[in-house]
Design an enzyme around this catalytic site. Structure first.
Site, PDB file in Angstrom:
ATOM      1  N   GLY A 235      69.308  18.486   3.162  1.00 29.52           N
ATOM      2  CA  GLY A 235      68.870  17.318   2.406  1.00 29.52           C
ATOM      3  C   GLY A 235      69.402  15.989   2.893  1.00 29.52           C
ATOM      4  O   GLY A 235      69.013  14.935   2.358  1.00 29.52           O
ATOM      5  N   GLY A 272      68.198  19.925   8.259  1.00 26.91           N
ATOM      6  CA  GLY A 272      67.004  19.915   9.093  1.00 26.91           C
ATOM      7  C   GLY A 272      66.801  18.511   9.620  1.00 26.91           C
ATOM      8  O   GLY A 272      67.099  18.198  10.773  1.00 26.91           O
ATOM      9  N   ARG A 273      66.340  17.640   8.726  1.00 27.67           N
ATOM     10  CA  ARG A 273      66.007  16.261   9.100  1.00 27.67           C
ATOM     11  C   ARG A 273      67.143  15.565   9.853  1.00 27.67           C
ATOM     12  O   ARG A 273      66.908  14.868  10.829  1.00 27.67           O
ATOM     13  CB  ARG A 273      65.707  15.480   7.808  1.00 27.67           C
ATOM     14  N   TYR A 313      53.622  11.660   1.873  1.00 27.18           N
ATOM     15  CA  TYR A 313      54.774  11.111   1.140  1.00 27.18           C
ATOM     16  C   TYR A 313      54.820   9.591   1.165  1.00 27.18           C
ATOM     17  O   TYR A 313      55.864   9.010   0.865  1.00 27.18           O
ATOM     18  CB  TYR A 313      56.090  11.591   1.771  1.00 27.18           C
ATOM     19  N   CYS A 340      38.675  11.600   9.131  1.00 29.78           N
ATOM     20  CA  CYS A 340      37.749  11.084   8.126  1.00 29.78           C
ATOM     21  C   CYS A 340      38.352  11.179   6.725  1.00 29.78           C
ATOM     22  O   CYS A 340      37.950  12.034   5.916  1.00 29.78           O
ATOM     23  CB  CYS A 340      36.429  11.829   8.232  1.00 29.78           C
ATOM     24  N   GLU A 341      39.359  10.370   6.470  1.00 30.33           N
ATOM     25  CA  GLU A 341      40.065  10.280   5.176  1.00 30.33           C
ATOM     26  C   GLU A 341      40.658   8.885   5.108  1.00 30.33           C
ATOM     27  O   GLU A 341      41.261   8.437   6.093  1.00 30.33           O
ATOM     28  CB  GLU A 341      41.260  11.251   5.130  1.00 30.33           C
TER      29      GLU A 341
HETATM   30  C1  LIG Z   1      63.858  22.234   3.478  1.00 21.13           C
HETATM   31  C2  LIG Z   1      65.116  22.931   3.226  1.00 21.13           C
HETATM   32  C3  LIG Z   1      66.291  22.547   3.900  1.00 21.13           C
HETATM   33  C4  LIG Z   1      66.362  21.385   4.872  1.00 21.13           C
HETATM   34  O1  LIG Z   1      66.209  20.145   4.258  1.00 21.13           O
HETATM   35  P1  LIG Z   1      66.492  18.791   5.090  1.00 21.13           P
HETATM   36  O2  LIG Z   1      66.209  17.722   4.119  1.00 21.13           O
HETATM   37  O3  LIG Z   1      65.546  18.770   6.236  1.00 21.13           O
HETATM   38  O4  LIG Z   1      67.904  18.821   5.534  1.00 21.13           O
HETATM   39  C5  LIG Z   1      67.437  23.291   3.685  1.00 21.13           C
HETATM   40  N1  LIG Z   1      67.456  24.332   2.834  1.00 21.13           N
HETATM   41  C6  LIG Z   1      66.346  24.718   2.149  1.00 21.13           C
HETATM   42  C7  LIG Z   1      66.426  25.878   1.234  1.00 21.13           C
HETATM   43  C8  LIG Z   1      65.150  24.030   2.331  1.00 21.13           C
HETATM   44  O5  LIG Z   1      64.067  24.407   1.634  1.00 21.13           O
END
Ligand SMILES: *Cc1c(COP(=O)(O)O)cnc(C)c1O
Length: 406
Positions: A235, A272-273, A313, A340-341
């Protein structure tokens, strides 16, 4: 920044984007290995006193070569489907570094995960636990699981990427969690190893994380279970625009250290991000430019099929020219895709470096939830993905052929 101008021309690290575009059809994603590695190292360094297992969230970018590079840097993987699990294994991530998350894993996905003996399957319902127990019993195995709890915390992020509020579908609410813990002994083929939590994405302040740690601590104490692992999810937000707030991960890491000391547990993170978001760029060619009375429409060959975050988003991703011009387009400039949106639109600018049809532009910070959210909408092929590593241009996924989807 992995992107930089040398003279008028845009480079990824030391490789010119124009030179990449000579051999690759636009649009294409290009990732900087250097940036990915430095993000991973920055993240690890913040938490080095905690010595966590970092499981890269594969849904943010599921390119197999990219996962493999992260694996070599020491990362595990957080996967949410059979496909992601198979990609992580193909990228040579060890099963004992893989966590399987998700609210609706199917029986065949669970069977594969159990057979592969992953570090954890994080369950999100009592039914899922029963099913894993049943499959494990048939396979004569004891399966390590984590229990995802819904802490009831508002992550103060975009409503479409908030997952920790009480009315969200994710995890078990506290009372169900505690009931599950009390009754868990009847599941002879499960071993409860972890409690997990993930409250949302693009979180830009420590507050929601602090609340979550406090709530988790209380829940863990009430459960009377000694969890070997606490999986704190991902997150971590990144700045997409210059003035945006940055999360103080140093502060968060001190809170996690205290938390870990009190509970004597191992910590898992699933970023992730933060690892890939600013390491990716989408290169697009301008097909046409047209003008109405109020503005210029710059029509690109990249659309919401290639990159959906703006449409999904309302995300704002800056667009910059691959070759800067000394002249400017004066007036309103709106970048749009070919789909086409009406929602297939990107940023608007008050004026912009002068552009011609067939020029290239770069959509920035698209490394996370970019290619993974792309689709074949309008029967357009998936774009190629390229990793620039030590000056080498590696095709990490070739562009889909139109014939493959017709
Ligand atoms: C999507 C997700 C993440 C990664 O979230 P980021 O915001 O990209 O860091 C981690 N754990 C779970 C369970 C997720 O669904």
């Amino acid at each position: 920044m992995s992107l930089n101008y040398k003279g008028q021309n845009l480079f990824v690290d030391n490789t010119s984007i124009k030179s990449i575009a000579k051999n690759n059809i636009t649009p294409f994603y290009v990732y900087s290995y250097k940036k990915i590695r430095s993000n991973f190292e920055i993240f690890s360094n913040y938490f080095r006193r905690i010595n966590p297992l970092i499981c890269f969230s594969v849904k943010s970018n599921s390119n197999t070569s990219l996962i493999s590079e992260l694996g070599k840097l020491g990362s595990g993987a957080d996967v949410v489907s059979e496909g992601e699990l198979l990609k992580a294994l193909k990228a040579k991530i060890k099963p004992n570094k893989i966590v399987f998350s998700g609210v609706g894993k199917t029986e065949s996905e669970l069977r594969l995960a159990i057979k592969k003996r992953l570090l954890l399957i994080n369950i999100e319902s009592e039914s899922e636990a029963r099913l894993i127990n049943k499959i494990s019993k048939k396979m004569n195995q004891v399966t390590p699981i984590g229990i995802r709890v819904n802490p009831g915390v508002d992550a103060n992020t975009h409503s479409k990427i908030s997952t920790g509020k009480l009315n969200s579908k994710f995890g078990l609410p506290k009372s169900n969690f505690l009931r599950f813990c009390r009754n868990s002994r009847k599941f002879k083929n499960l071993k409860i190893k972890a409690i997990s939590v993930h409250i949302g994405s693009q979180i830009t302040s420590v507050g929601p994380y602090r609340k979550t740690l406090n709530i988790l601590y209380k829940i863990i104490r009430s459960s009377k279970i000694n969890f070997e692992y606490v999986d704190l999810g991902g997150g971590f937000g990144i700045p997409y625009q210059n003035k945006e707030k940055r999360i103080n991960i140093g502060n968060y890491s001190r809170l996690v250290k205290k938390f870990q000391k009190k509970l004597n547990c191992k910590i898992i993170f699933e970023p992730g991000r933060f690892i890939v978001g600013n390491a990716g760029t989408l290169i697009s060619k301008i097909i046409f430019i047209k003008q109405n009375r109020k503005k210029y429409f710059v029509i690109m060959d990249a659309g919401m099929n290639d990159f959906m975050r703006p449409a999904l988003y309302s995300a704002r991703h800056n667009i910059i020219p691959v070759s800067k011009s000394k002249k400017r387009i004066v007036g309103n400039v709106e970048f749009v895709g070919p789909i086409c949106e009406s929602t297939d639109t990107f940023l608007k600018y008050k004026n912009f470096s002068f552009l011609n049809e067939n020029d290239l532009v770069a959509i920035t910070n698209v490394g996370a939830y970019g290619s993974t959210l792309s689709s074949n909408y309008n029967t357009k092929p998936l774009a190629s993905e390229i990793i620039v590593k030590n000056g080498k241009v590696n095709i990490a996924r070739r562009r889909q052929k139109v014939s493959e989807i017709v």
